[in-house]
Design a protein around this motif. Structure first.
Motif, PDB file in Angstrom:
ATOM      1  N   ALA A 401       0.781  12.886  -6.003  1.00 58.94           N
ATOM      2  CA  ALA A 401       0.342  11.519  -5.716  1.00 58.94           C
ATOM      3  C   ALA A 401      -0.302  11.496  -4.341  1.00 58.94           C
ATOM      4  O   ALA A 401       0.117  12.233  -3.445  1.00 58.94           O
ATOM      5  N   VAL A 402      -1.291  10.650  -4.190  1.00 57.27           N
ATOM      6  CA  VAL A 402      -1.973  10.475  -2.905  1.00 57.27           C
ATOM      7  C   VAL A 402      -1.960   8.981  -2.584  1.00 57.27           C
ATOM      8  O   VAL A 402      -2.575   8.186  -3.296  1.00 57.27           O
ATOM      9  N   ALA A 403      -1.227   8.605  -1.537  1.00 60.67           N
ATOM     10  CA  ALA A 403      -1.178   7.210  -1.105  1.00 60.67           C
ATOM     11  C   ALA A 403      -2.291   6.980  -0.089  1.00 60.67           C
ATOM     12  O   ALA A 403      -2.479   7.782   0.827  1.00 60.67           O
ATOM     13  N   VAL A 404      -3.018   5.900  -0.257  1.00 61.27           N
ATOM     14  CA  VAL A 404      -4.167   5.605   0.594  1.00 61.27           C
ATOM     15  C   VAL A 404      -3.922   4.282   1.310  1.00 61.27           C
ATOM     16  O   VAL A 404      -3.568   3.285   0.683  1.00 61.27           O
ATOM     17  N   ASP A 405      -4.139   4.279   2.629  1.00 60.95           N
ATOM     18  CA  ASP A 405      -3.892   3.086   3.430  1.00 60.95           C
ATOM     19  C   ASP A 405      -5.068   2.120   3.330  1.00 60.95           C
ATOM     20  O   ASP A 405      -5.950   2.274   2.486  1.00 60.95           O
ATOM     21  N   VAL A 406      -5.091   1.133   4.195  1.00 55.78           N
ATOM     22  CA  VAL A 406      -6.065   0.042   4.114  1.00 55.78           C
ATOM     23  C   VAL A 406      -7.038   0.111   5.281  1.00 55.78           C
ATOM     24  O   VAL A 406      -6.630   0.211   6.441  1.00 55.78           O
ATOM     25  N   GLY A 407      -8.336   0.075   4.978  1.00 59.28           N
ATOM     26  CA  GLY A 407      -9.387   0.181   5.973  1.00 59.28           C
ATOM     27  C   GLY A 407     -10.590   0.859   5.345  1.00 59.28           C
ATOM     28  O   GLY A 407     -10.674   1.009   4.118  1.00 59.28           O
ATOM     29  N   GLN A 408     -11.532   1.301   6.178  1.00 61.20           N
ATOM     30  CA  GLN A 408     -12.710   1.978   5.637  1.00 61.20           C
ATOM     31  C   GLN A 408     -12.329   3.210   4.819  1.00 61.20           C
ATOM     32  O   GLN A 408     -12.957   3.499   3.795  1.00 61.20           O
ATOM     33  N   HIS A 409     -11.309   3.928   5.261  1.00 55.77           N
ATOM     34  CA  HIS A 409     -10.901   5.146   4.541  1.00 55.77           C
ATOM     35  C   HIS A 409     -10.451   4.829   3.117  1.00 55.77           C
ATOM     36  O   HIS A 409     -10.538   5.679   2.233  1.00 55.77           O
ATOM     37  N   MET A 410      -9.950   3.619   2.887  1.00 52.67           N
ATOM     38  CA  MET A 410      -9.582   3.217   1.524  1.00 52.67           C
ATOM     39  C   MET A 410     -10.827   3.148   0.646  1.00 52.67           C
ATOM     40  O   MET A 410     -10.832   3.633  -0.494  1.00 52.67           O
ATOM     41  N   ALA A 447      10.120   9.858  -6.137  1.00 53.83           N
ATOM     42  CA  ALA A 447       9.934   9.480  -7.536  1.00 53.83           C
ATOM     43  C   ALA A 447       9.543  10.663  -8.398  1.00 53.83           C
ATOM     44  O   ALA A 447       9.994  10.804  -9.536  1.00 53.83           O
ATOM     45  N   LEU A 448       8.682  11.540  -7.857  1.00 49.80           N
ATOM     46  CA  LEU A 448       8.100  12.626  -8.654  1.00 49.80           C
ATOM     47  C   LEU A 448       8.708  13.991  -8.374  1.00 49.80           C
ATOM     48  O   LEU A 448       8.612  14.899  -9.198  1.00 49.80           O
ATOM     49  N   GLY A 449       9.284  14.163  -7.187  1.00 47.20           N
ATOM     50  CA  GLY A 449       9.893  15.442  -6.838  1.00 47.20           C
ATOM     51  C   GLY A 449       8.903  16.553  -6.600  1.00 47.20           C
ATOM     52  O   GLY A 449       9.253  17.736  -6.663  1.00 47.20           O
ATOM     53  N   LYS A 450       7.641  16.191  -6.315  1.00 49.80           N
ATOM     54  CA  LYS A 450       6.597  17.189  -6.087  1.00 49.80           C
ATOM     55  C   LYS A 450       5.837  16.838  -4.810  1.00 49.80           C
ATOM     56  O   LYS A 450       5.867  15.694  -4.362  1.00 49.80           O
ATOM     57  N   PRO A 451       5.109  17.810  -4.215  1.00 45.57           N
ATOM     58  CA  PRO A 451       4.362  17.522  -2.984  1.00 45.57           C
ATOM     59  C   PRO A 451       3.395  16.356  -3.154  1.00 45.57           C
ATOM     60  O   PRO A 451       2.821  16.148  -4.226  1.00 45.57           O
ATOM     61  N   VAL A 452       3.219  15.614  -2.076  1.00 47.99           N
ATOM     62  CA  VAL A 452       2.366  14.429  -2.075  1.00 47.99           C
ATOM     63  C   VAL A 452       1.429  14.486  -0.875  1.00 47.99           C
ATOM     64  O   VAL A 452       1.502  15.404  -0.052  1.00 47.99           O
ATOM     65  N   ALA A 453       0.561  13.490  -0.778  1.00 51.20           N
ATOM     66  CA  ALA A 453      -0.358  13.396   0.364  1.00 51.20           C
ATOM     67  C   ALA A 453      -0.591  11.933   0.686  1.00 51.20           C
ATOM     68  O   ALA A 453      -0.292  11.043  -0.120  1.00 51.20           O
ATOM     69  N   CYS A 454      -1.114  11.673   1.871  1.00 53.17           N
ATOM     70  CA  CYS A 454      -1.546  10.319   2.198  1.00 53.17           C
ATOM     71  C   CYS A 454      -2.801  10.398   3.059  1.00 53.17           C
ATOM     72  O   CYS A 454      -3.018  11.372   3.787  1.00 53.17           O
ATOM     73  N   ILE A 455      -3.639   9.369   2.934  1.00 54.51           N
ATOM     74  CA  ILE A 455      -4.876   9.269   3.699  1.00 54.51           C
ATOM     75  C   ILE A 455      -4.827   7.959   4.471  1.00 54.51           C
ATOM     76  O   ILE A 455      -4.649   6.884   3.880  1.00 54.51           O
ATOM     77  N   CYS A 456      -4.979   8.039   5.791  1.00 47.66           N
ATOM     78  CA  CYS A 456      -4.838   6.868   6.657  1.00 47.66           C
ATOM     79  C   CYS A 456      -5.989   6.815   7.653  1.00 47.66           C
ATOM     80  O   CYS A 456      -6.615   7.829   7.951  1.00 47.66           O
ATOM     81  N   GLY A 457      -6.232   5.634   8.187  1.00 52.27           N
ATOM     82  CA  GLY A 457      -7.115   5.483   9.327  1.00 52.27           C
ATOM     83  C   GLY A 457      -6.278   5.400  10.599  1.00 52.27           C
ATOM     84  O   GLY A 457      -5.059   5.244  10.541  1.00 52.27           O
ATOM     85  N   ASP A 458      -6.930   5.508  11.743  1.00 50.78           N
ATOM     86  CA  ASP A 458      -6.172   5.508  12.997  1.00 50.78           C
ATOM     87  C   ASP A 458      -5.518   4.158  13.263  1.00 50.78           C
ATOM     88  O   ASP A 458      -4.433   4.105  13.857  1.00 50.78           O
ATOM     89  N   GLY A 459      -6.125   3.062  12.808  1.00 50.74           N
ATOM     90  CA  GLY A 459      -5.491   1.762  12.978  1.00 50.74           C
ATOM     91  C   GLY A 459      -4.283   1.611  12.080  1.00 50.74           C
ATOM     92  O   GLY A 459      -3.190   1.244  12.529  1.00 50.74           O
ATOM     93  N   ILE A 481      -3.436  12.974   6.164  1.00 49.09           N
ATOM     94  CA  ILE A 481      -4.807  12.987   6.678  1.00 49.09           C
ATOM     95  C   ILE A 481      -5.012  11.702   7.481  1.00 49.09           C
ATOM     96  O   ILE A 481      -4.835  10.603   6.946  1.00 49.09           O
ATOM     97  N   VAL A 482      -5.371  11.835   8.751  1.00 47.36           N
ATOM     98  CA  VAL A 482      -5.668  10.667   9.578  1.00 47.36           C
ATOM     99  C   VAL A 482      -7.135  10.738   9.989  1.00 47.36           C
ATOM    100  O   VAL A 482      -7.540  11.653  10.717  1.00 47.36           O
ATOM    101  N   THR A 483      -7.932   9.805   9.513  1.00 47.34           N
ATOM    102  CA  THR A 483      -9.339   9.738   9.915  1.00 47.34           C
ATOM    103  C   THR A 483      -9.415   8.872  11.174  1.00 47.34           C
ATOM    104  O   THR A 483      -9.092   7.687  11.138  1.00 47.34           O
ATOM    105  N   ASN A 484      -9.806   9.468  12.270  1.00 42.71           N
ATOM    106  CA  ASN A 484      -9.741   8.798  13.576  1.00 42.71           C
ATOM    107  C   ASN A 484     -11.146   8.562  14.125  1.00 42.71           C
ATOM    108  O   ASN A 484     -11.795   9.472  14.634  1.00 42.71           O
ATOM    109  N   ASN A 485     -11.588   7.298  14.021  1.00 45.59           N
ATOM    110  CA  ASN A 485     -12.865   6.934  14.622  1.00 45.59           C
ATOM    111  C   ASN A 485     -12.668   6.068  15.875  1.00 45.59           C
ATOM    112  O   ASN A 485     -13.621   5.457  16.360  1.00 45.59           O
ATOM    113  N   ASN A 486     -11.410   6.015  16.359  1.00 44.09           N
ATOM    114  CA  ASN A 486     -11.093   5.219  17.547  1.00 44.09           C
ATOM    115  C   ASN A 486     -11.624   3.790  17.427  1.00 44.09           C
ATOM    116  O   ASN A 486     -12.134   3.211  18.390  1.00 44.09           O
ATOM    117  N   ALA A 487     -11.484   3.236  16.233  1.00 38.95           N
ATOM    118  CA  ALA A 487     -11.978   1.879  15.997  1.00 38.95           C
ATOM    119  C   ALA A 487     -11.330   1.309  14.745  1.00 38.95           C
ATOM    120  O   ALA A 487     -10.822   2.047  13.894  1.00 38.95           O
TER     121      ALA A 487
END
Length: 590
Positions: A401-410, A447-459, A481-487
């Motif tokens: 599973a890959v959880a994605v945060d809220v912002g441009q990266h979403m 929930a799944l018992g397997k490796p997961v990932a997440c994608i976030c912005g710096d905010g 994964i943190v995408t950092n555009n300092n904004a």
């Protein structure tokens, strides 16, 4: 039987072994019962919001009920953003809150607070729960817990909240009942009757769809989060394959079919949807078959009556309130069926439906539109973050599973992440809560018992960055994964277009800044690396390989954008940066 022992045993029998929360005086009895039950585990967050989002991620990934808890007062209040997330995205979560002893209540109307850390959490939670109640007598817990669990998991699913005063928690249950029928709690319960799995309505809907398909030349299936069961998703996809019908999804339902599936024609979006999804659904189709998708303005644009004007629309939705909104003016050429999408899909699977030559021709048209508009986007220089996300998705193929945060990266993620078959993509949809992804990924892991990932912005990442300690403490195999555009890039984009480039509180030097996330992760004892966006393609694979938690910080310029984007008031199929006139006109003529 001690009351909290019963609560834990009840939920354990329903399949919940993992509980998310934060210890506190007024919830200590519940946590003690979780600890003593050999089949259950308590996972401690570092802010109760993290626990509530973890429960949401667990419910999304497992497609089953979850549980989160908190102590009274500020602990309970900290849960509320996750409660709202579960409510708007139809996630069955049981929230348990501790409360002041009942004998400490004064009985004085208008008294601002009854005691230390007391707050009326039930009244606060009612607008964003299907059911919320305070249990004041131990003998009431059997009825209330059975009732709350039933409500959370039937009809349009969603969260419930049970507030447990401390003296009630340590009370006793004389006759435990684990499967009480609805009639046993009586009609005085005040349960709102939603359109349950009404077989007659489902049968009528299937018949109407069969008739409409016989007349249509350009049908499209629009699949939303209301098609929540894997079996129903697969049955609907099999029907689409049999009839050569293109499928357009909501963002929440993106992972219902893999990115490379030949019938996957993207996500609908009033602002940031795929160009080809918006064009196919909005102006090329003559029949939209809408299963469990709200068709809210976020999906079809603010000019609702302009959407799909030349198409007949058949809507199947379990939520009668969603169906009160007309898409076509006065509901013209629009059929609505308040029924479970899964029941309708099962009826359709029993019908003798077949494809013809016109369906193959229509599919070719859709493929031309998709390829042409993908080429436009691929040539857009500002979409380099999308290309980075696409490359990263190939390195995260094994994430369950890959959880994605809220912002441009979403936006970059739901536009460009190449999800695999069976790989879950988790979003905070209706609530759109920054800080969701890391704790949601943690919940998905349990929930799944397997490796997961997440994608976030710096905010967004800084909203719940403290949960890195949870990751480290329990050794959770999550690739961060943190995408950092300092904004705050999405708002910065808005400020460029509508606020004369005044970047108030969104950019470094203008009231906003970000830290070095690699250094923070290492301080928590988590392996981390920082690299520039253009180097991610060659450098990310080696770092992300292997077991254990890792954080990859990807730096980019502050002036990033989410494209394509529909300008306010424009049709959703004509997005910025605009397609070349030659391409646009050619596709309109198809």
């Amino acid at each position: 039987m001690k009351l909290t022992d019963f609560v834990v045993e009840f939920l354990q029998r329903k399949g919940i072994q993992d509980f998310f929360g934060y210890q506190g005086t007024m919830i200590a009895h519940l946590v003690d019962s979780i600890e003593k039950n050999p089949e259950t585990r308590s996972h401690s967050c570092y802010n109760e919001q993290g626990a509530s989002f973890a429960a949401c991620g667990y419910a999304q990934a497992k497609e089953d009920c979850a549980c989160a808890y908190a102590t009274s007062g500020p602990g309970a209040v900290n849960l509320l953003s996750g409660v709202a997330d579960a409510y708007f995205d139809s996630l069955p979560v049981v929230f348990l809150t501790g409360q002041l002893n009942t004998y400490e209540y004064s009985g004085i109307d208008g008294l601002r607070q009854q005691g230390f850390q007391e707050i009326d959490i039930v009244s606060m939670a009612k607008p964003v729960t299907k059911y919320a109640v305070q249990v004041r007598e131990p003998e009431d817990i059997v009825k209330e817990l059975n009732k709350a669990y039933y409500i959370a998991n039937t009809g349009r699913k969603g969260p419930v909240l049970i507030d447990l005063p401390m003296n009630v928690q340590r009370g006793e249950v004389e006759t435990p009942v684990y499967d009480m029928l609805p009639e046993e709690w009586g009609q005085e319960s005040g349960v709102v009757c939603e359109a349950d799995k009404n077989e007659k309505t489902a049968c009528r809907a299937a018949s109407a769809i069969e008739t409409a398909l016989g007349k249509a030349k350009r049908p499209v299936i629009m699949m939303g989060h209301g098609v929540s069961g894997r079996q129903e998703q697969q049955m609907l996809l099999e029907m689409a394959e049999k009839l050569n019908i293109p499928v357009v999804t909501s963002v929440l339902e993106k992972s219902a079919l893999p990115y490379e599936h030949p019938l996957n024609f993207g996500c609908i979006g009033g602002a940031y949807g795929h160009r080809y999804a918006n064009m196919i659904a909005n102006i090329k189709s003559d029949l939209l078959l809408c299963f469990g998708i709200s068709l809210c303005t976020r999906q079809i644009g603010t000019k609702v009556h302009e959407f799909a004007k030349d198409a007949e629309i058949i809507r199947v939705d379990l939520d009668s309130f969603n169906l009160q909104r007309d898409i076509h003016e006065n509901g013209d050429r629009e059929q609505k069926f308040c029924a479970d999408a899964g029941a309708v899909i099962r009826h359709l699977s029993e019908l003798e439906l077949s494809a013809d030559e016109k369906s193959r021709e229509w599919l070719k048209v859709c493929q031309i539109i998709k390829e042409s508009l993908q080429a436009v986007d691929d040539a857009t220089e500002e979409r380099y973050p999308n290309r980075m996300i696409r490359e990263l998705s190939r390195q995260l193929k094994d994430a369950s599973a890959v959880a994605v945060d809220v912002g441009q990266h979403m936006v970059w993620s739901y536009q460009s992440f190449e999800n695999q078959k069976g790989q879950k993509l988790l979003f905070s949809g209706g609530h759109g809560a920054m800080g969701y992804a890391l704790p949601a990924a943690i919940g998905a892991y349990y929930a799944l018992g397997k490796p997961v990932a997440c994608i976030c912005g710096d905010g967004a990442f800084q909203m719940n960055i403290q949960e890195l300690q949870w990751v480290k403490r329990e050794g959770i195999p999550v690739k961060i994964i943190v995408t950092n555009n300092n904004a705050l890039g999405m708002i910065r984009h808005l400020q460029r277009d509508y606020f004369d480039n005044v970047f108030a509180d969104t950019s470094d030097g203008s009231g906003f800044s970000s830290c070095c996330f690699g250094e923070v992760a290492r301080a928590y004892g988590i392996e981390a690396r920082t690299m520039e966006c253009e180097k991610a393609k060659s450098g990310a694979a080696e770092f992300l390989a292997g077991k254990g938690p890792k954080l990859l910080e990807i730096t980019m310029e502050p002036g990033t954008y989410a494209y394509p984007k529909t300008c306010l008031g424009e049709p959703i199929h004509n997005q910025q940066p605009y397609a070349p006139d030659e391409v646009y006109e050619r596709l309109l003529k198809l």
